[in-house]
Each structure stands twice: as C-alpha cells, then as structure tokens.
Design an enzyme around this catalytic site. Structure first.
Site, short mmCIF file in Angstrom:
data_model
loop_
_atom_site.label_atom_id
_atom_site.label_comp_id
_atom_site.label_asym_id
_atom_site.label_seq_id
_atom_site.Cartn_x
_atom_site.Cartn_y
_atom_site.Cartn_z
N MET C 1 0.90 -1.20 -0.27
CA MET C 1 -0.09 0.14 0.27
C MET C 1 1.04 1.31 0.08
SD MET C 1 0.93 0.14 3.18
CE MET C 1 0.26 -1.52 4.16
N PRO C 2 0.54 2.60 -0.45
CA PRO C 2 -0.89 3.06 0.07
C PRO C 2 -1.66 2.27 -1.33
CG PRO C 2 0.41 4.80 -0.78
CD PRO C 2 1.51 3.57 -0.73
N LEU C 3 -3.16 2.09 -0.90
CA LEU C 3 -3.99 2.15 -1.85
C LEU C 3 -4.53 3.70 -2.36
CD1 LEU C 3 -6.38 0.66 -3.56
CD2 LEU C 3 -7.71 0.64 -1.36
N TYR C 40 -1.30 0.22 -6.08
CA TYR C 40 -2.55 -0.01 -5.71
C TYR C 40 -3.53 1.17 -6.17
CZ TYR C 40 -0.11 -3.86 -3.82
OH TYR C 40 0.64 -5.03 -3.57
N PHE C 73 -5.44 5.62 1.20
CA PHE C 73 -5.55 4.74 2.32
C PHE C 73 -4.10 4.20 2.52
CE2 PHE C 73 -9.58 5.24 0.19
CZ PHE C 73 -10.68 5.64 1.31
#
Lengths: 131, 131, 131
Positions: C1-3, C40, C73
């Site tokens: 991540m991050p997403l 992502y 996120f």
C-alpha cells in the site's frame, strides 16, 4: 472537509441529486460549524443488485430504489456533533427530499486536520491558512 | 456493519455478483459473529486500466480480469478476527466463485460503533438498540 | 500500500489516465520509499454535478472539468512524509499532466500494516513476508 460520499440508486435526475447535495450541505454547515464553501461531495449511482443495505435485525426493510448511504470522511468531531448530524440529516432529507428516514444509512470515518491538502500541494491546517 | 466495498472488473453477470456477495457475507457472519441481516455491501465495476493492483514485490501477477479488491469499513475487530477473515474469505471465494487467492486483495479500516447510524437518524449503538 | 483512489471528471482518454497514474506512482515510490510494485490504484470518473469540490473559503475556484480528488488509504506515515507527498504530487501532476495545483485535493486515511492482505488470504506484514 468533511468529504462526503453519497451512494444512491441509479436513475435520479440531476435536479434531485442537486437538491440532495444542497440539503446535506446545509446540515454540515449547521452542525459542524464549517464555512459555507467547506463543501466536498461526491455522488455515485449504483444498480439495485450492487448495493445491499439490510438492518442488522433492527426490524425494518429499506426501499432499494430509495436507500442512500452517506459516508463521511472528516477530521475528528465530538460525539455530540455526530449524533446531531445523524439526527438533523435524516430530518432534513425527509423534509426536503421526501426520504424515509429508514432509508438513510450514515457512517463516519476520521483522520486528522494534517491529513488534508485542499489545493496547491499544501496542508492548509498545518500552514495555518486554515485553523 | 461492516460495510464492505467490492471493486471488481466490469463485465460480471448479475448472478456472478450475487454469488460473490452471498459468499462474502457468509464469511462476515461466521468470522465477526454479526447478525444475519448485518449486511452492507456495495459493488462497483471498473475498466482494466482504471484498477491497477500489483504485488509489492511478493512475486505474483494478478489476472486483471479477475482481480477483486475488498475494502472493509468496520468498528474495531481483533487481530485474530481480521486474520481469520482474510483466510476464510480467500478460501470461500476460491471455493464458491473459483477466484484464485492471488487475485484477492483486502484492506480494513476501522471507526467506532458510535460512528454508525443504520436508519432513522439514530446511532443505534449509542441508543442501546444495538450492542 | 498505499491504496489510492482517484476521483476524476468523466471524459479522460485512457492515455491521460495512464499518465496520471504513472506520475502519481512515481511520487508514492519516491516519498514513501515503497517498492516499485507496491502499486494499488483505482480511478473513477464522475459527472460534473456529481463531484463538488469547493475551497473552504481559501479564495480560489477549481475548474470542474479538471479537478481531481486523491484519497490515500495507507498504514501510518510521518507528518513529514505526508507534507512531502502533498507538495511533490502537486508539482508532479502540474509538470506531467498540466494539472493546475489548485485543482488537486488530497486526503489521507490511515489503518495499520496488519489490516492488509495482498493476496492468498494472508496478512503479509503479520506473517513477515513483508515488513
């Protein structure tokens, strides 16, 4: 902020959407005490079979063609403000949009003021431009 | 809650979507111990070039036409429950939907029980209607 | 991540979208120090009247056909890294995509490393496969 995500059923008119957004924003300004232009709203439309909202056993059935999910992303708010937001949003949307209060689901997610950049690559709550 | 967002590739049949949602909900009820009607699911479909999920270098390639991202919004869950959810969801979707476990990505975001209004403008975990 | 969730106006070409995603990912790798394949990204397109981004009174007007909301996120990041991300993303998107920095809004939401399963139903930061 808050940034508010509205998940609604497909098929609304642009006018109905605008009425919904205007009404919700009035409640945001009233309850959270933010500036009039602190408005960040995104709406998406969904097919009935792509949006399932039941009731956790509370004892009601939503109308799949009317139900709305409101997801609020915001810096921390007091519990008192959150409860007032739930209450006043349901009342306002019933009054202005004719939304049955059973068809409104709301959920709040918090971050911090430093997690927001409103433009120009700056974190305006850190720089002191907002605060 | 949880409220679960499913991001999938466009082109699924309604039946395939329903099977996915039903299977995922079985795991939610099983692992988190929530009521059967504690079901809140939203699916969106995306074009291949609008959904990129790589692997952080773990050493696999996802199938862009099959990959699914599951984003879980929930009040706090124990780490044990989260790990069980990851494990059982992958197994269930492989079993029921034929989803290769490499094509399933999951992420959890927590708030608190007081952050939810399931209808009527009330916070049912605060009023005591749920809890 | 991050997403990373990108909310953009409808009507972009696939090439413009790809340029946006590639540019943003370069900043992610640079600022957060993640692996190249820690990528992502999900993009959704919205009609002008379904995406309202004002300015909290800061004193500017966004271009509704150009404005972009980036919702990140991620597991926790330092404030220093967040501020660098805001700054460098605005600069990069201006440079590569011609995006006016006033038209870029960014918001970050954090969870923990244990909240992520990148595939196979495993939490790779808990198992030690990542970390």
């Amino acid at each position: 902020m808050p940034l508010i995500r509205f998940y609604v059923q497909e098929g609304r008119t642009p006018e109905a959407t605008r009425t919904l957004l205007d009404a919700a924003h009035e409640v945001v300004v009233d309850v959270f005490g933010v500036p009039q232009r602190d408005r960040y709203q995104i709406v998406t439309e969904h097919k009935p079979d792509q949006m399932i909202l039941e009731d956790t056993g509370l004892g009601f059935e939503r109308d799949p063609s009317e139900q709305i999910l409101v997801q609020v992303f915001t810096s921390p708010r007091s519990q008192e403000a959150k409860l007032a937001f739930f209450d006043k949003l349901a009342a306002k949307l019933q009054d202005v949009c004719g939304l049955d209060p059973k068809d409104l689901m709301i959920s709040i997610f918090e971050n911090t003021q430093a997690d927001w950049s409103f433009g120009f690559g700056r974190a305006q709550y850190v720089t002191g431009e907002l605060g």
